[in-house]
Design an enzyme around this catalytic site. Structure first.
Site, mmCIF file in Angstrom:
data_model
loop_
_atom_site.group_PDB
_atom_site.id
_atom_site.type_symbol
_atom_site.label_atom_id
_atom_site.label_comp_id
_atom_site.label_asym_id
_atom_site.label_seq_id
_atom_site.Cartn_x
_atom_site.Cartn_y
_atom_site.Cartn_z
ATOM 1 N N TYR A 71 -58.283 -59.498 -45.928
ATOM 2 C CA TYR A 71 -57.439 -60.390 -46.741
ATOM 3 C C TYR A 71 -57.482 -61.813 -46.216
ATOM 4 O O TYR A 71 -57.724 -62.777 -46.952
ATOM 5 C CB TYR A 71 -55.992 -59.892 -46.773
ATOM 6 C CG TYR A 71 -55.032 -60.993 -47.152
ATOM 7 C CD1 TYR A 71 -55.024 -61.512 -48.440
ATOM 8 C CD2 TYR A 71 -54.167 -61.538 -46.205
ATOM 9 C CE1 TYR A 71 -54.176 -62.560 -48.786
ATOM 10 C CE2 TYR A 71 -53.310 -62.574 -46.539
ATOM 11 C CZ TYR A 71 -53.314 -63.081 -47.831
ATOM 12 O OH TYR A 71 -52.478 -64.130 -48.159
ATOM 13 N N ILE A 136 -40.429 -50.140 -37.350
ATOM 14 C CA ILE A 136 -40.970 -51.353 -36.740
ATOM 15 C C ILE A 136 -42.403 -51.042 -36.333
ATOM 16 O O ILE A 136 -42.648 -50.321 -35.365
ATOM 17 C CB ILE A 136 -40.137 -51.789 -35.525
ATOM 18 C CG1 ILE A 136 -38.697 -52.088 -35.941
ATOM 19 C CG2 ILE A 136 -40.765 -52.996 -34.854
ATOM 20 C CD1 ILE A 136 -37.797 -52.481 -34.784
ATOM 21 N N GLY A 212 -55.001 -54.018 -39.391
ATOM 22 C CA GLY A 212 -55.060 -55.430 -39.747
ATOM 23 C C GLY A 212 -53.871 -56.255 -39.315
ATOM 24 O O GLY A 212 -53.892 -57.484 -39.434
ATOM 25 N N ASP A 213 -52.804 -55.625 -38.804
ATOM 26 C CA ASP A 213 -51.630 -56.379 -38.361
ATOM 27 C C ASP A 213 -51.979 -57.237 -37.146
ATOM 28 O O ASP A 213 -52.796 -56.866 -36.307
ATOM 29 C CB ASP A 213 -50.492 -55.425 -37.995
ATOM 30 C CG ASP A 213 -49.707 -54.966 -39.205
ATOM 31 O OD1 ASP A 213 -49.900 -55.548 -40.284
ATOM 32 O OD2 ASP A 213 -48.913 -54.023 -39.070
#
Length: 255
Positions: A71, A136, A212-213
């Site tokens: 992204y 979280i 991807g974080d």
């Protein structure tokens, strides 16, 4: 104003072809149509996810770029593509690099379209509505509390930034402007703010980071203030409150 894109980071990891087709190939087609029809100005919705954050997690428009997901790379590719096109064709393109939008129209005329958004605040509202703990995702980042940090900017402040950019477009010398509050909020701090606003608190559980974080960053927003005459008006608590209010109204407003 080109705001269209697919934006869910884990989805981009799972479907990079779809993301490059939607975000890059179709953006190229779009600009070609603008040029064909004599449009010489465009504002592009870019993303702060393209930055390489510094040790203090702050960035400016001059910070190095290091997109960490398909992204984010689609946004960086688009910016480079637009710069090449603007250098050789009669069009000026301004990229507004969004940080993390929250909130809704304060008058509740519109808000987030997705019923089940994937971003942190959307997941908190989902947990609140269903009475389950909020996950979280990622607790080993290099911040005091170990969670990711973001710059949560109210969507109505973003809207006002676009109006300012339209009004000052022809006099702008920069082709990139960051749009954020200028302060960072960790996920745990976001939960604390949510619980200050909501009529009942949500509980939390820890979970692994999603594909991807990244640790995240927040902006130093001098350029937006100087060039656009813009600064944020709404607080994080306002954004949470308006998001909650819209989530309650959304089923009656949208299919």
């Amino acid at each position: 104003m080109h705001c269209a894109a697919l934006i869910v980071v884990p989805d981009s990891v799972a479907d990079p072809i779809g993301y490059y087709r939607a975000n890059v190939a179709k953006s190229l087609d779009f600009v070609e149509h603008l040029l064909r029809n004599g449009c010489t100005r465009m504002i592009f919705s870019s993303s702060a996810s393209i930055y390489q954050a510094g040790d203090d997690h702050t960035v400016t428009e001059e910070s190095p770029l290091a997109p960490q997901s398909p992204y984010a790379r689609t946004k960086a590719v688009c910016e480079g593509m637009f710069a090449d096109i603007a250098a050789g064709r009669p069009i000026k393109i301004l990229s507004l690099r969004y940080f993390n939008p929250v909130g809704a129209d304060p008058l509740m005329r519109t808000g987030l379209q997705l019923r089940r958004p994937s971003h942190a605040l959307g997941k908190m509202i989902e947990a609140y509505e269903e009475g389950v703990p909020f996950q979280i995702t990622g607790t080993g980042y290099p911040k005091a509390d170990g969670t990711g940090i973001r710059d949560y900017v109210h969507v109505w402040d973003l809207a006002e930034a676009h109006v300012a950019a339209l009004r000052r477009f022809d006099s702008l010398e920069a082709d990139v402007v960051n749009l954020g509050t200028g302060s960072g909020t960790t996920v745990r701090e976001l939960v604390e703010a949510f619980n200050r606003v909501a009529d009942r608190p949500i509980e939390t559980v820890e979970a692994p980071a999603r594909p991807g974080d990244v640790a995240g960053a927040y902006t130093r927003n001098d350029r937006a203030r100087e060039l656009l005459g813009w600064q944020t008006r709404f607080s994080l608590e306002d954004g949470i409150r308006h998001s909650l209010d819209w989530a309650a109204l959304r089923p009656t407003r949208l299919p």
